[in-house]
Motif scaffolding. Structure first.
Motif, PDB file in Angstrom:
ATOM      1  N   THR A 107       0.317   8.978 -26.846  1.00 14.18           N
ATOM      2  CA  THR A 107       0.708   8.773 -25.451  1.00 14.18           C
ATOM      3  C   THR A 107       1.523   9.967 -24.963  1.00 14.18           C
ATOM      4  O   THR A 107       2.149  10.668 -25.759  1.00 14.18           O
ATOM      5  CB  THR A 107       1.546   7.490 -25.266  1.00 14.18           C
ATOM      6  OG1 THR A 107       2.810   7.669 -25.900  1.00 14.18           O
ATOM      7  CG2 THR A 107       0.826   6.256 -25.824  1.00 14.18           C
ATOM      8  N   ILE A 108       1.545  10.141 -23.672  1.00 12.54           N
ATOM      9  CA  ILE A 108       2.296  11.261 -23.097  1.00 12.54           C
ATOM     10  C   ILE A 108       3.799  11.094 -23.348  1.00 12.54           C
ATOM     11  O   ILE A 108       4.506  12.069 -23.581  1.00 12.54           O
ATOM     12  CB  ILE A 108       1.987  11.453 -21.584  1.00 12.54           C
ATOM     13  CG1 ILE A 108       2.587  12.759 -21.046  1.00 12.54           C
ATOM     14  CG2 ILE A 108       2.462  10.269 -20.785  1.00 12.54           C
ATOM     15  CD1 ILE A 108       1.900  14.010 -21.495  1.00 12.54           C
ATOM     16  N   ASP A 109       4.291   9.847 -23.354  1.00 15.48           N
ATOM     17  CA  ASP A 109       5.712   9.632 -23.635  1.00 15.48           C
ATOM     18  C   ASP A 109       6.057  10.037 -25.064  1.00 15.48           C
ATOM     19  O   ASP A 109       7.082  10.685 -25.304  1.00 15.48           O
ATOM     20  CB  ASP A 109       6.091   8.169 -23.397  1.00 15.48           C
ATOM     21  CG  ASP A 109       6.004   7.783 -21.930  1.00 15.48           C
ATOM     22  OD1 ASP A 109       6.176   8.674 -21.068  1.00 15.48           O
ATOM     23  OD2 ASP A 109       5.755   6.594 -21.643  1.00 15.48           O
ATOM     24  N   GLU A 110       5.205   9.651 -26.021  1.00 19.61           N
ATOM     25  CA  GLU A 110       5.405  10.073 -27.412  1.00 19.61           C
ATOM     26  C   GLU A 110       5.304  11.592 -27.527  1.00 19.61           C
ATOM     27  O   GLU A 110       6.036  12.216 -28.299  1.00 19.61           O
ATOM     28  CB  GLU A 110       4.364   9.436 -28.338  1.00 19.61           C
ATOM     29  CG  GLU A 110       4.512   7.955 -28.522  1.00 19.61           C
ATOM     30  CD  GLU A 110       3.339   7.356 -29.299  1.00 19.61           C
ATOM     31  OE1 GLU A 110       2.283   8.023 -29.440  1.00 19.61           O
ATOM     32  OE2 GLU A 110       3.477   6.227 -29.781  1.00 19.61           O
ATOM     33  N   PHE A 111       4.408  12.198 -26.748  1.00 17.86           N
ATOM     34  CA  PHE A 111       4.254  13.652 -26.777  1.00 17.86           C
ATOM     35  C   PHE A 111       5.510  14.350 -26.269  1.00 17.86           C
ATOM     36  O   PHE A 111       5.925  15.359 -26.821  1.00 17.86           O
ATOM     37  CB  PHE A 111       3.018  14.077 -25.978  1.00 17.86           C
ATOM     38  CG  PHE A 111       2.734  15.548 -26.058  1.00 17.86           C
ATOM     39  CD1 PHE A 111       2.336  16.132 -27.252  1.00 17.86           C
ATOM     40  CD2 PHE A 111       2.867  16.364 -24.949  1.00 17.86           C
ATOM     41  CE1 PHE A 111       2.083  17.500 -27.341  1.00 17.86           C
ATOM     42  CE2 PHE A 111       2.613  17.725 -25.020  1.00 17.86           C
ATOM     43  CZ  PHE A 111       2.221  18.291 -26.223  1.00 17.86           C
ATOM     44  N   HIS A 112       6.124  13.808 -25.221  1.00 21.79           N
ATOM     45  CA  HIS A 112       7.389  14.366 -24.727  1.00 21.79           C
ATOM     46  C   HIS A 112       8.427  14.383 -25.852  1.00 21.79           C
ATOM     47  O   HIS A 112       9.109  15.385 -26.060  1.00 21.79           O
ATOM     48  CB  HIS A 112       7.929  13.547 -23.547  1.00 21.79           C
ATOM     49  CG  HIS A 112       7.417  13.975 -22.217  1.00 21.79           C
ATOM     50  ND1 HIS A 112       7.959  15.023 -21.522  1.00 21.79           N
ATOM     51  CD2 HIS A 112       6.425  13.480 -21.451  1.00 21.79           C
ATOM     52  CE1 HIS A 112       7.309  15.167 -20.376  1.00 21.79           C
ATOM     53  NE2 HIS A 112       6.375  14.249 -20.314  1.00 21.79           N
ATOM     54  N   GLU A 113       8.539  13.263 -26.568  1.00 20.59           N
ATOM     55  CA  GLU A 113       9.486  13.176 -27.686  1.00 20.59           C
ATOM     56  C   GLU A 113       9.114  14.171 -28.787  1.00 20.59           C
ATOM     57  O   GLU A 113       9.977  14.837 -29.357  1.00 20.59           O
ATOM     58  CB  GLU A 113       9.512  11.762 -28.243  1.00 20.59           C
ATOM     59  CG  GLU A 113      10.115  10.738 -27.313  1.00 20.59           C
ATOM     60  CD  GLU A 113       9.980   9.324 -27.842  1.00 20.59           C
ATOM     61  OE1 GLU A 113       9.884   9.148 -29.081  1.00 20.59           O
ATOM     62  OE2 GLU A 113       9.955   8.390 -27.019  1.00 20.59           O
ATOM     63  N   TRP A 114       7.835  14.239 -29.111  1.00 20.27           N
ATOM     64  CA  TRP A 114       7.352  15.121 -30.179  1.00 20.27           C
ATOM     65  C   TRP A 114       7.652  16.584 -29.859  1.00 20.27           C
ATOM     66  O   TRP A 114       8.082  17.335 -30.723  1.00 20.27           O
ATOM     67  CB  TRP A 114       5.858  14.903 -30.385  1.00 20.27           C
ATOM     68  CG  TRP A 114       5.264  15.685 -31.503  1.00 20.27           C
ATOM     69  CD1 TRP A 114       5.154  15.300 -32.809  1.00 20.27           C
ATOM     70  CD2 TRP A 114       4.666  16.987 -31.432  1.00 20.27           C
ATOM     71  NE1 TRP A 114       4.536  16.277 -33.549  1.00 20.27           N
ATOM     72  CE2 TRP A 114       4.225  17.329 -32.720  1.00 20.27           C
ATOM     73  CE3 TRP A 114       4.470  17.896 -30.399  1.00 20.27           C
ATOM     74  CZ2 TRP A 114       3.602  18.544 -33.004  1.00 20.27           C
ATOM     75  CZ3 TRP A 114       3.848  19.096 -30.675  1.00 20.27           C
ATOM     76  CH2 TRP A 114       3.426  19.406 -31.973  1.00 20.27           C
ATOM     77  N   THR A 115       7.430  16.980 -28.600  1.00 24.06           N
ATOM     78  CA  THR A 115       7.655  18.384 -28.227  1.00 24.06           C
ATOM     79  C   THR A 115       9.123  18.778 -28.304  1.00 24.06           C
ATOM     80  O   THR A 115       9.429  19.946 -28.527  1.00 24.06           O
ATOM     81  CB  THR A 115       7.127  18.708 -26.814  1.00 24.06           C
ATOM     82  OG1 THR A 115       7.729  17.832 -25.869  1.00 24.06           O
ATOM     83  CG2 THR A 115       5.625  18.600 -26.750  1.00 24.06           C
ATOM     84  N   ALA A 116      10.009  17.819 -28.143  1.00 21.27           N
ATOM     85  CA  ALA A 116      11.444  18.128 -28.213  1.00 21.27           C
ATOM     86  C   ALA A 116      11.824  18.685 -29.587  1.00 21.27           C
ATOM     87  O   ALA A 116      12.723  19.525 -29.689  1.00 21.27           O
ATOM     88  CB  ALA A 116      12.264  16.883 -27.905  1.00 21.27           C
ATOM     89  N   THR A 117      11.133  18.242 -30.624  1.00 22.30           N
ATOM     90  CA  THR A 117      11.457  18.721 -31.972  1.00 22.30           C
ATOM     91  C   THR A 117      10.396  19.628 -32.580  1.00 22.30           C
ATOM     92  O   THR A 117      10.709  20.437 -33.439  1.00 22.30           O
ATOM     93  CB  THR A 117      11.682  17.537 -32.933  1.00 22.30           C
ATOM     94  OG1 THR A 117      10.526  16.705 -32.915  1.00 22.30           O
ATOM     95  CG2 THR A 117      12.899  16.731 -32.529  1.00 22.30           C
ATOM     96  N   ASN A 118       9.139  19.519 -32.139  1.00 21.12           N
ATOM     97  CA  ASN A 118       8.049  20.255 -32.775  1.00 21.12           C
ATOM     98  C   ASN A 118       7.308  21.232 -31.884  1.00 21.12           C
ATOM     99  O   ASN A 118       6.647  22.131 -32.383  1.00 21.12           O
ATOM    100  CB  ASN A 118       6.994  19.268 -33.318  1.00 21.12           C
ATOM    101  CG  ASN A 118       7.568  18.346 -34.340  1.00 21.12           C
ATOM    102  OD1 ASN A 118       7.937  18.762 -35.417  1.00 21.12           O
ATOM    103  ND2 ASN A 118       7.647  17.074 -34.000  1.00 21.12           N
ATOM    104  N   GLY A 119       7.369  21.057 -30.584  1.00 20.30           N
ATOM    105  CA  GLY A 119       6.543  21.823 -29.657  1.00 20.30           C
ATOM    106  C   GLY A 119       6.665  23.324 -29.765  1.00 20.30           C
ATOM    107  O   GLY A 119       5.688  24.056 -29.677  1.00 20.30           O
ATOM    108  N   VAL A 120       7.874  23.812 -29.959  1.00 22.38           N
ATOM    109  CA  VAL A 120       8.103  25.250 -30.042  1.00 22.38           C
ATOM    110  C   VAL A 120       7.360  25.846 -31.246  1.00 22.38           C
ATOM    111  O   VAL A 120       6.869  26.962 -31.193  1.00 22.38           O
ATOM    112  CB  VAL A 120       9.624  25.547 -30.128  1.00 22.38           C
ATOM    113  CG1 VAL A 120       9.880  27.019 -30.379  1.00 22.38           C
ATOM    114  CG2 VAL A 120      10.306  25.105 -28.850  1.00 22.38           C
TER     115      VAL A 120
END
Length: 163
Positions: free
Chosen positions: A84-97
């Motif tokens: 989900t996009i909400d889970e993706f927002h959370e995921w990017t906070a720690t992994n996206g970079v």
């Protein structure tokens, strides 16, 4: 073909039907980083926008998303099962970079008006392309979850609750 292209079905069977695919488990940004680090690969090769060159001026990013956004979506969905996009927002906070060639562009996209719709379209595309990935040759596994034996999904209509 690399992992990002494979996830979205953006490769031809000709690209992936040899006996071994050495970059099969590398994301687009990793392939580009390797190309940039080797002096034997001219800069005009890795600076050229990715394209199947099926039509004049055609680029992959015009019909997908910029790879700096697409790589993290694929990584989150395939390796962390983020759907989900909400889970993706959370995921990017720690992994996206770690997965984006341009974290600033990723953040701009995440805060844009089309992020939810784009995200759903890509997740759906990843699911629909499972049949195509099943027809490819084996490759080197370098990530936690690779396509193939490391990630088995049924090839049926509505295999996931995500459409």
């Amino acid at each position: 073909g690399n992992k990002t292209e494979s996830a979205c079905g953006y490769y031809t069977h000709f690209d992936m039907n040899f006996s071994f695919a050495p970059i099969k488990d590398l994301y687009k940004y990793q392939v580009m980083d390797i190309a940039k680090s080797h002096a034997a690969i001219p800069s005009n090769i890795w600076q050229k926008p990715p394209s199947a060159e099926l039509a004049e001026g055609q680029t992959d990013e015009a019909s997908l998303l910029p790879y700096s956004v697409l790589d993290p979506i694929v990584a989150a969905q395939i390796e962390s099962y983020v759907s989900t996009i909400d889970e993706f927002h959370e995921w990017t906070a720690t992994n996206g970079v770690n997965f984006s060639s341009d974290p600033q562009q990723l953040n701009i996209w995440l805060n844009g008006t089309s992020a939810h719709q784009d995200y759903q379209r890509i997740i759906s595309m990843i699911g629909r392309m499972e049949y195509k990935r099943r027809q490819t040759c084996p490759g080197t596994k370098v990530s936690r979850v690779a396509f193939g034996i490391g990630r088995r999904l049924p090839i049926v209509e509505k295999w996931s609750s995500q459409r």
